[in-house]
Design a protein around this motif. Sequence first.
Motif, short mmCIF file in Angstrom:
data_model
loop_
_atom_site.label_atom_id
_atom_site.label_comp_id
_atom_site.label_asym_id
_atom_site.label_seq_id
_atom_site.Cartn_x
_atom_site.Cartn_y
_atom_site.Cartn_z
N ASN A 134 2.44 16.23 0.50
CA ASN A 134 1.66 17.00 -0.52
C ASN A 134 0.17 17.23 -0.29
OD1 ASN A 134 3.42 16.44 -3.39
ND2 ASN A 134 3.85 14.75 -1.67
N ASN A 135 -0.22 17.32 1.16
CA ASN A 135 -1.50 17.73 1.42
C ASN A 135 -2.66 16.79 0.80
OD1 ASN A 135 -0.63 20.12 2.93
ND2 ASN A 135 -0.38 20.94 0.94
N SER B 268 6.01 5.19 4.71
CA SER B 268 6.57 6.09 3.65
C SER B 268 5.48 6.65 2.80
CB SER B 268 7.61 5.12 2.80
OG SER B 268 7.00 4.22 2.19
N GLY B 269 4.64 5.87 2.51
CA GLY B 269 3.38 6.36 1.42
C GLY B 269 2.52 7.51 2.17
N VAL B 270 2.35 7.28 3.62
CA VAL B 270 1.71 8.14 4.38
C VAL B 270 2.54 9.38 4.52
CG1 VAL B 270 0.64 8.61 6.71
CG2 VAL B 270 0.32 6.45 5.64
N LYS B 271 3.87 9.50 4.57
CA LYS B 271 4.65 10.57 4.61
C LYS B 271 4.55 11.54 3.41
CE LYS B 271 9.43 11.99 5.55
NZ LYS B 271 10.88 11.74 5.62
N THR C 231 -4.60 -0.77 10.38
CA THR C 231 -3.77 0.22 9.62
C THR C 231 -4.67 1.22 8.77
OG1 THR C 231 -2.20 -1.60 9.43
CG2 THR C 231 -2.06 0.13 7.78
N LEU C 232 -5.78 0.71 8.26
CA LEU C 232 -6.69 1.39 7.43
C LEU C 232 -7.11 2.77 8.06
CD1 LEU C 232 -8.75 -1.21 5.71
CD2 LEU C 232 -7.05 0.18 4.54
N VAL C 233 -7.50 2.52 9.38
CA VAL C 233 -7.66 3.74 10.29
C VAL C 233 -6.71 4.61 10.73
CG1 VAL C 233 -8.61 4.29 12.67
CG2 VAL C 233 -9.66 2.33 11.46
N LYS C 234 -5.38 3.82 10.70
CA LYS C 234 -4.36 4.83 11.07
C LYS C 234 -3.85 5.72 9.85
CE LYS C 234 0.46 4.38 12.10
NZ LYS C 234 1.78 3.51 12.73
N ILE C 235 -4.07 5.18 8.59
CA ILE C 235 -3.43 6.08 7.57
C ILE C 235 -4.43 7.12 7.27
CG2 ILE C 235 -2.13 4.18 6.45
CD1 ILE C 235 -4.37 3.80 4.22
N ALA C 236 -5.85 6.66 7.55
CA ALA C 236 -6.80 7.90 7.42
C ALA C 236 -6.81 9.24 8.40
CB ALA C 236 -8.12 7.07 7.50
N LEU D 199 0.73 -1.22 0.02
CA LEU D 199 -0.02 -0.13 -0.17
C LEU D 199 0.69 1.45 -0.04
CD1 LEU D 199 -2.73 1.48 0.44
CD2 LEU D 199 -2.66 1.10 2.58
N GLY D 200 1.94 1.33 0.60
CA GLY D 200 2.81 2.51 0.62
C GLY D 200 3.34 2.92 -0.59
N GLU D 201 3.74 1.85 -1.14
CA GLU D 201 4.36 2.12 -2.45
C GLU D 201 3.18 2.70 -3.71
OE1 GLU D 201 5.57 -0.45 -6.39
OE2 GLU D 201 6.93 -0.87 -4.58
#
Length: 323
Positions: A212-213, A204-207, A258-263, A167-169
Amino acid sequence: MNFGRIEYLYVLVTVPLIAIIFYVQYILKEKFLKENGLKDVFKTYALDRRFFKKFFFLVSLTFLILSLASPRFGVALEKGERRGRDIFFLIDVSNSMNATDIKPSRLDATKQVIFNLLKKMNGDRVGVAVFAGSCQIICPLTDDYDAVSMFVDSIDTDMISKQGTNLGEAIEKVVKEGFPENDKGFRTIIVFSDGEDFGDSVESGVKVAKENNVIIFSVGIGSKEGAPIPVKDINGKVIGFKKDKDGKVVITKMNPETLVKIAKETDGEAFIVRSNLDIDPLIKNINKLQKKKFAEKGFVKLKDRYYYPLAVSVLFLIAFLVL
């Protein structure tokens, strides 16, 4: 070129069926005339006339159906201001999405959620990307929701050979390659996944998304109880279920953490789809997002050209009537 009402194209199957009926009628009539010694009574020109009359009818019917399907090609400039957001659907196509704890499968349920979303969108540009062990953008940003629907409908778990759930990539690829450059804000990714085994790349993907907002909404597809992962043959028939190295059937369970975290980290929201495909809460949250102005002077869209095949249909209908 595409069609605004593609479902009407299926009606074209009636044309060869009618042609077959005409041919059978001709064979039966010829047999009757021959058996009763009446074949020489009928002139050749009458046969020709009947043939062309039926031919004109079939051509007229064909083009009428094409007109109803609303063919669109060429471009038209629509004047006026349009506001919306740039939204990418990022869809998990790993094998676990074939699990059937959400009927008819997790992937099919995802498609239905997306179809429902598209019906309630207006003015937004939408793109589509799929991911498993790698990511592929299959539809760039567009406001043609019919085209988006066709791309989504074609998705299956064989689209990406490299398995896994990177997912990150995938997020990084969509942020850098899917959205316009130097266009801060107004951008959203909606991740559809069962949340299983994202590995170590998510951070890394979330970062990159935060830098980039880009806001991420996540939609978890599946149940905590889980289900086995079907194994299919080349014809798509289920021939068994995936097993681990000990020969036990693998049970894939929806993992929302993880889905909750990235959101949460990108100021988005997380949603869980189990048996209820109601997407109103998701739409409500999307509508809270700020919209940007698209094409102040106008924007380009495909022109509806239904009148071309309609004109051809009318001409052949007139020929049918006067012959």
